[in-house]
Design a protein around this motif. Structure first.
Motif, short mmCIF file in Angstrom:
data_model
loop_
_atom_site.label_atom_id
_atom_site.label_comp_id
_atom_site.label_asym_id
_atom_site.label_seq_id
_atom_site.Cartn_x
_atom_site.Cartn_y
_atom_site.Cartn_z
N HIS A 1 0.84 -1.19 0.00
CA HIS A 1 0.00 0.00 0.00
C HIS A 1 0.88 1.25 0.00
CE1 HIS A 1 -3.84 -2.02 1.83
NE2 HIS A 1 -3.26 -2.77 0.90
N ASP A 2 0.68 2.12 -0.95
CA ASP A 2 1.40 3.39 -0.96
C ASP A 2 0.79 4.35 0.07
OD1 ASP A 2 2.90 2.35 -2.97
OD2 ASP A 2 2.09 3.59 -4.57
N PRO A 3 1.60 5.30 0.58
CA PRO A 3 2.98 5.60 0.20
C PRO A 3 3.98 4.66 0.86
CG PRO A 3 2.28 7.10 1.93
CD PRO A 3 1.08 6.27 1.59
N LEU A 4 5.13 4.54 0.20
CA LEU A 4 6.22 3.73 0.73
C LEU A 4 7.24 4.61 1.45
CD1 LEU A 4 6.89 1.50 -2.42
CD2 LEU A 4 5.27 1.08 -0.55
N VAL A 5 7.92 4.00 2.42
CA VAL A 5 8.97 4.70 3.17
C VAL A 5 10.24 3.87 3.09
CG1 VAL A 5 9.77 5.37 5.47
CG2 VAL A 5 7.44 5.90 4.76
N LEU A 6 11.36 4.52 2.82
CA LEU A 6 12.66 3.87 2.87
C LEU A 6 13.27 4.18 4.23
CD1 LEU A 6 15.36 3.95 0.04
CD2 LEU A 6 15.86 3.51 2.42
N ALA A 7 13.48 3.15 5.03
CA ALA A 7 14.03 3.33 6.38
C ALA A 7 15.45 2.78 6.43
CB ALA A 7 13.16 2.62 7.41
N VAL A 8 16.31 3.48 7.18
CA VAL A 8 17.72 3.09 7.34
C VAL A 8 18.04 3.06 8.83
CG1 VAL A 8 20.12 3.68 6.87
CG2 VAL A 8 18.37 4.08 5.12
N ASP A 9 18.71 2.00 9.25
CA ASP A 9 19.15 1.84 10.64
C ASP A 9 20.65 1.63 10.65
OD1 ASP A 9 19.45 1.01 13.39
OD2 ASP A 9 19.22 -1.07 12.73
#
Length: 487
Positions: free
Chosen positions: A12-20
């Motif tokens: 399901h949009d919107p998409l999130v790019l997460a960085v750890d």
């Protein structure tokens, strides 16, 4: 959709790019509007801190920048253009990099584990009322925080300090170079020991103590405030909002489910922590805990442990046991098990004795390697219990939500924690809960009306009633030994 993941076609949009960016690796992945990780769109790059016997614990910020750049290129593929609405980042907390006027690093990234500023901690404790500082900032005076570290840098590297135009956390450096702008998330600022926990702004006295001017620090951004003017060279991130870096402990709490109900969140990784989300205006912080402001209305109250997975690794490497550690925790406890203060790399909560080291007591010629290992892991559980005991002064917890690699590698350690604290412990079984929490924080702004997926959990471990007296006696003996040897 299977388990806790989703195929791109069903996302399901919107998409999130997460960085750890953690202690052992940088990792990133794509999440849909429900907070589900998108299958096949993740990337990981391992790394390690550079350490030395003098207390050094650093990492090259340029190396981490290259790692995160690689992650963005691997995950933000061109065919996703227009679907990724945000980029969110968390890092290990209490990091520090000095940069020049162009934003280029002049120092390594000093990590929370760098203890070379211990003499400056002693200076600050002689100069200041530590209890008053803790109530104002939410932080004790300790090598993990920046007042002592900045003093140490002024004393040991004055020529470098003279060239520094700005002091940044590692996450701020990353967003500056990758998005052309930066700002410090409220939680990251709180983890420095320089933030007024009630006002949510830089604390003038602690800035003076640390010897830094306000203009050398970034503006503080709550997690619902995207960074202004952010841009990216990657087509898939064109128009995406970038969010100020948050502390990994806050992200882990959110990703484990710690924003709902009356539970505590416990992390079981290389290090560990127990946290509760409370109103930001909570009037008093128990002496062994911290209170980190995380947004406009809330704070995290809790404590951190240096040695959890690290203690398990040390046992495996040192004792060379036949069989695994976890099976040693299955039987009922036995009197005569060695009593252990498991401070292999110093103590944070609850006594904040940075120079503490492990102590093994009640060891005899009859003590087996298995008994020593059981004693160490009981000691780890007792340290969780010390934090929970102080949290009970402010909160009324009903359960503990547990996450992290060590909780999966040593599931019976969770039973020990349940027995020590008298609280049921529920393992949260999703992978990368910290990354999940970072994505959820961005989704609060980008997709506020979308119902989030509930993280998967394992069976709840209830306290075994017949063990309560044993662990109460062990806790009392732990405090007696601590008072004699450490305090």
């Amino acid at each position: 959709m299977t388990a806790f993941t989703v195929d791109l076609a069903d996302a399901h949009d919107p998409l999130v790019l997460a960085v750890d960016v953690g202690s052992t690796a940088s990792r990133g992945g794509l999440y849909d509007a429900r907070g589900l990780p998108v299958a096949g769109l993740r990337h990981k790059v391992r790394h390690a801190f550079t350490t030395a016997t003098d207390g050094t614990s650093v990492i090259d910020p340029r190396q981490v920048l290259a790692e995160v750049s690689e992650i963005l290129q691997a995950v933000a593929r061109p065919y996703l253009a227009g679907r990724i609405a945000g980029v969110a980042l968390d890092t290990f907390a209490s990091s520090l990099v000095g940069v020049d006027s162009g934003g280029d690093p002049l120092t390594p990234c000093f990590t929370y584990a760098d203890s070379r500023c211990a003499p400056q901690v002693a200076e600050l404790r002689a100069e200041l009322d530590e209890a008053e500082v803790q109530q104002r900032t939410g932080c004790r005076l300790h090598t993990s925080y920046l007042p002592a570290r900045l003093r140490w840098l002024r004393a040991t590297r004055p020529e470098v300090v003279a060239r520094v135009a700005r002091w940044l956390s590692l996450g701020e450096l990353l967003t500056l170079h990758l998005a052309g702008t930066t700002g410090v998330g409220t939680s990251t600022a709180a983890w420095t020991g320089l933030l007024d926990r009630l006002g949510g702004h830089w604390d003038p006295q602690m800035l003076a103590v640390a010897g830094v001017a306000p203009h050398t620090l970034s503006p503080v951004h709550h997690p619902d405030q995207p960074l202004p003017g952010a841009t990216s060279r990657l087509p898939a991130l064109d128009g995406a909002a970038w969010f100020a870096v948050v502390a990994d402990g806050y992200a882990a709490t959110v990703g484990t489910g710690g924003r709902t109900g009356g539970g505590l969140v416990a992390s079981f990784a290389t290090s560990g922590a127990v946290r509760a989300q409370v109103p930001a205006a909570v009037p008093r912080t128990p002496p062994g805990l911290w209170a980190y402001r995380v947004d406009g209305a809330t704070a995290l109250l809790g404590g951190a442990l240096n040695d959890v997975g690290r203690a398990a690794s040390w046992l495996t490497d040192t004792l060379r046991l036949d069989g695994g550690l976890d099976e040693l925790l299955v039987p009922d406890p036995e009197p005569g098990t060695p009593l252990v203060l498991p401070f292999l790399s110093g103590e944070r909560s609850t006594g904040w004795a940075a120079g503490a080291r492990a102590v093994l007591a009640d060891v005899s010629a009859a003590s087996t390697p298995q008994a020593l290992a059981r004693g160490v892991l009981e000691g780890v559980a007792l340290t969780y219990g010390r934090v929970v005991a102080q949290l009970r002064e402010v909160t009324e917890p009903r359960e503990v939500l547990a996450s992290g690699r060590a909780s999966q590698a040593l599931p019976h350690l969770l039973q020990l924690v349940a027995d020590v604290t008298g609280l049921p412990v529920t393992p949260v079984t999703i992978k990368r809960s910290t990354l999940h929490g970072t994505a959820l924080l961005a989704l609060d702004t980008l997709a506020p009306g979308v119902e989030r997926a509930t993280p998967t959990t394992g069976p709840t471990l209830d306290p075994v009633a017949g063990r309560a007296d044993y662990y109460a006696e062990r806790a009392a003996a732990f405090e007696e030994l601590y008072a004699a040897v450490v305090a």
